[in-house]
Write a protein that holds these residues in place. Structure first.
Motif, PDB file in Angstrom:
ATOM      1  N   TYR A  77      10.230   2.233  -1.078  1.00 15.48           N
ATOM      2  CA  TYR A  77      10.327   2.678   0.315  1.00 15.48           C
ATOM      3  C   TYR A  77      11.764   2.495   0.757  1.00 15.48           C
ATOM      4  O   TYR A  77      12.285   1.381   0.784  1.00 15.48           O
ATOM      5  CB  TYR A  77       9.384   1.859   1.210  1.00 15.48           C
ATOM      6  CG  TYR A  77       9.476   2.194   2.675  1.00 15.48           C
ATOM      7  CD1 TYR A  77       9.151   3.475   3.121  1.00 15.48           C
ATOM      8  CD2 TYR A  77       9.872   1.257   3.610  1.00 15.48           C
ATOM      9  CE1 TYR A  77       9.216   3.793   4.460  1.00 15.48           C
ATOM     10  CE2 TYR A  77       9.940   1.562   4.947  1.00 15.48           C
ATOM     11  CZ  TYR A  77       9.620   2.842   5.378  1.00 15.48           C
ATOM     12  OH  TYR A  77       9.689   3.160   6.706  1.00 15.48           O
TER      13      TYR A  77
ATOM     14  N   VAL B 297       0.831  -1.204   0.000  1.00 18.79           N
ATOM     15  CA  VAL B 297       0.000   0.000   0.000  1.00 18.79           C
ATOM     16  C   VAL B 297       0.865   1.254   0.000  1.00 18.79           C
ATOM     17  O   VAL B 297       0.617   2.206  -0.748  1.00 18.79           O
ATOM     18  CB  VAL B 297      -0.941  -0.008   1.223  1.00 18.79           C
ATOM     19  CG1 VAL B 297      -1.711   1.308   1.309  1.00 18.79           C
ATOM     20  CG2 VAL B 297      -1.906  -1.181   1.140  1.00 18.79           C
ATOM     21  N   TYR B 298       1.924   1.248   0.837  1.00 15.85           N
ATOM     22  CA  TYR B 298       2.781   2.441   0.929  1.00 15.85           C
ATOM     23  C   TYR B 298       3.501   2.723  -0.388  1.00 15.85           C
ATOM     24  O   TYR B 298       3.547   3.864  -0.852  1.00 15.85           O
ATOM     25  CB  TYR B 298       3.797   2.259   2.051  1.00 15.85           C
ATOM     26  CG  TYR B 298       4.644   3.487   2.307  1.00 15.85           C
ATOM     27  CD1 TYR B 298       4.259   4.440   3.237  1.00 15.85           C
ATOM     28  CD2 TYR B 298       5.829   3.691   1.602  1.00 15.85           C
ATOM     29  CE1 TYR B 298       5.026   5.570   3.468  1.00 15.85           C
ATOM     30  CE2 TYR B 298       6.609   4.814   1.822  1.00 15.85           C
ATOM     31  CZ  TYR B 298       6.199   5.752   2.753  1.00 15.85           C
ATOM     32  OH  TYR B 298       6.961   6.868   2.971  1.00 15.85           O
ATOM     33  N   THR B 299       4.070   1.668  -0.967  1.00 17.38           N
ATOM     34  CA  THR B 299       4.816   1.866  -2.212  1.00 17.38           C
ATOM     35  C   THR B 299       3.902   2.261  -3.366  1.00 17.38           C
ATOM     36  O   THR B 299       4.315   3.004  -4.267  1.00 17.38           O
ATOM     37  CB  THR B 299       5.588   0.593  -2.584  1.00 17.38           C
ATOM     38  OG1 THR B 299       4.692  -0.533  -2.587  1.00 17.38           O
ATOM     39  CG2 THR B 299       6.714   0.339  -1.588  1.00 17.38           C
ATOM     40  N   CYS B 300       2.670   1.777  -3.364  1.00 23.73           N
ATOM     41  CA  CYS B 300       1.732   2.177  -4.415  1.00 23.73           C
ATOM     42  C   CYS B 300       1.379   3.660  -4.315  1.00 23.73           C
ATOM     43  O   CYS B 300       1.093   4.303  -5.324  1.00 23.73           O
ATOM     44  CB  CYS B 300       0.455   1.340  -4.327  1.00 23.73           C
ATOM     45  SG  CYS B 300       0.655  -0.381  -4.839  1.00 23.73           S
ATOM     46  N   LEU B 301       1.438   4.201  -3.107  1.00 21.46           N
ATOM     47  CA  LEU B 301       1.094   5.607  -2.903  1.00 21.46           C
ATOM     48  C   LEU B 301       2.313   6.522  -2.919  1.00 21.46           C
ATOM     49  O   LEU B 301       2.160   7.746  -2.847  1.00 21.46           O
ATOM     50  CB  LEU B 301       0.352   5.774  -1.564  1.00 21.46           C
ATOM     51  CG  LEU B 301      -0.976   5.019  -1.429  1.00 21.46           C
ATOM     52  CD1 LEU B 301      -1.548   5.218  -0.033  1.00 21.46           C
ATOM     53  CD2 LEU B 301      -1.975   5.470  -2.483  1.00 21.46           C
ATOM     54  N   ASN B 302       3.521   5.933  -2.983  1.00 21.51           N
ATOM     55  CA  ASN B 302       4.740   6.742  -2.911  1.00 21.51           C
ATOM     56  C   ASN B 302       5.746   6.342  -3.982  1.00 21.51           C
ATOM     57  O   ASN B 302       6.876   5.938  -3.695  1.00 21.51           O
ATOM     58  CB  ASN B 302       5.376   6.629  -1.526  1.00 21.51           C
ATOM     59  CG  ASN B 302       4.530   7.243  -0.429  1.00 21.51           C
ATOM     60  OD1 ASN B 302       4.605   8.423  -0.146  1.00 21.51           O
ATOM     61  ND2 ASN B 302       3.691   6.403   0.183  1.00 21.51           N
ATOM     62  N   ASP B 303       5.348   6.414  -5.213  1.00 23.36           N
ATOM     63  CA  ASP B 303       6.225   6.226  -6.367  1.00 23.36           C
ATOM     64  C   ASP B 303       6.878   4.846  -6.427  1.00 23.36           C
ATOM     65  O   ASP B 303       7.942   4.680  -7.022  1.00 23.36           O
ATOM     66  CB  ASP B 303       7.327   7.298  -6.384  1.00 23.36           C
ATOM     67  CG  ASP B 303       6.737   8.698  -6.488  1.00 23.36           C
ATOM     68  OD1 ASP B 303       5.674   8.826  -7.135  1.00 23.36           O
ATOM     69  OD2 ASP B 303       7.326   9.637  -5.920  1.00 23.36           O
TER      70      ASP B 303
END
Length: 221
Positions: A161, A152-158
């Motif tokens: 991580y 989820v984090y990587t999908c929202l942050n380019d």
């Protein structure tokens, strides 16, 4: 004995389960104090989660069990979140590395439900279920507990991580692999029979891991 019929089967309801709110008059002083301490939690469970130990002719046992399981998991998620946030704040206040708290207190707290479930299964003679529960929970923690938030984090942050500090995580991975290999060797050499000596061995290895990991983190600090 009293019984009800469900799907052409008779289910015994003669045994009356002990209520979570019942005061342990015959218990020790520690038991009484502990009961008072956890009474608010027991009250929330008692009034919110259906008691699957109580069978009613008008309620299908399967549906009641499903509702109880969903609510129980919800309670576990909320409790785990509160515990992690509290331990994170405590670590900052006491200047303790977060990795130490995560590898010791947090790991033990989040694994306590798995321990209780495995213990109950083992006491009922379901050894395979107890071991499968331990492996299944660990697999879920690694693949979903870590993988899903990272996804989820990587999908929202380019798509990447790069803010994860090491803090001994690499060594913990090797320790995990080593412990798994030891367990596999024990299972194969003992022909899937676990003894008390195996329990002492595994527990001693965990104590050594905690001592080594904690000492290394504080030494580096």
């Amino acid at each position: 004995a009293a019984a009800i019929e469900y799907n052409d089967e008779k289910l015994d309801i003669s045994e009356v389960p002990v209520s979570l709110l019942q005061y342990p008059r015959q218990g020790t002083m520690f038991t009484k104090i502990f009961h008072i301490f956890v009474l608010p939690i027991n009250a929330m469970i008692h009034f919110v989660i259906p008691d699957v130990r109580v069978m009613e002719a008008s309620v299908a046992p399967g549906g009641k069990a499903i509702v109880a399981a969903i609510l129980s998991v919800t309670y576990l998620v909320i409790g785990s979140y509160v515990m992690v946030i509290s331990l994170e704040g405590l670590a900052h206040e006491l200047y303790i590395p977060e990795s130490v708290v995560g590898a010791t207190i947090s790991a033990a707290g989040t694994s306590l439900p798995n321990y209780i479930a495995s213990q109950l299964a083992a006491r009922q003679g379901l050894g395979n279920m107890a071991i499968s529960n331990a492996f299944g929970s660990s697999t879920f923690n690694i693949l979903v507990g870590l993988g899903l938030p990272w996804l989820v984090y990587t999908c929202l942050n380019d798509g990447y991580y790069s803010e994860l500090p090491d803090e001994g995580i690499t060594e913990s991975m090797f320790v995990l692999i080593f412990a798994l290999l030891i367990f596999i060797v024990i299972i194969l050499t003992s022909k899937f029979q676990l003894t008390l000596s195996h329990g002492y061995l595994l527990f001693s290895l965990y104590v050594l891991f905690v001592i080594h990991y904690t000492g290394q983190c504080f030494f580096e600090e």
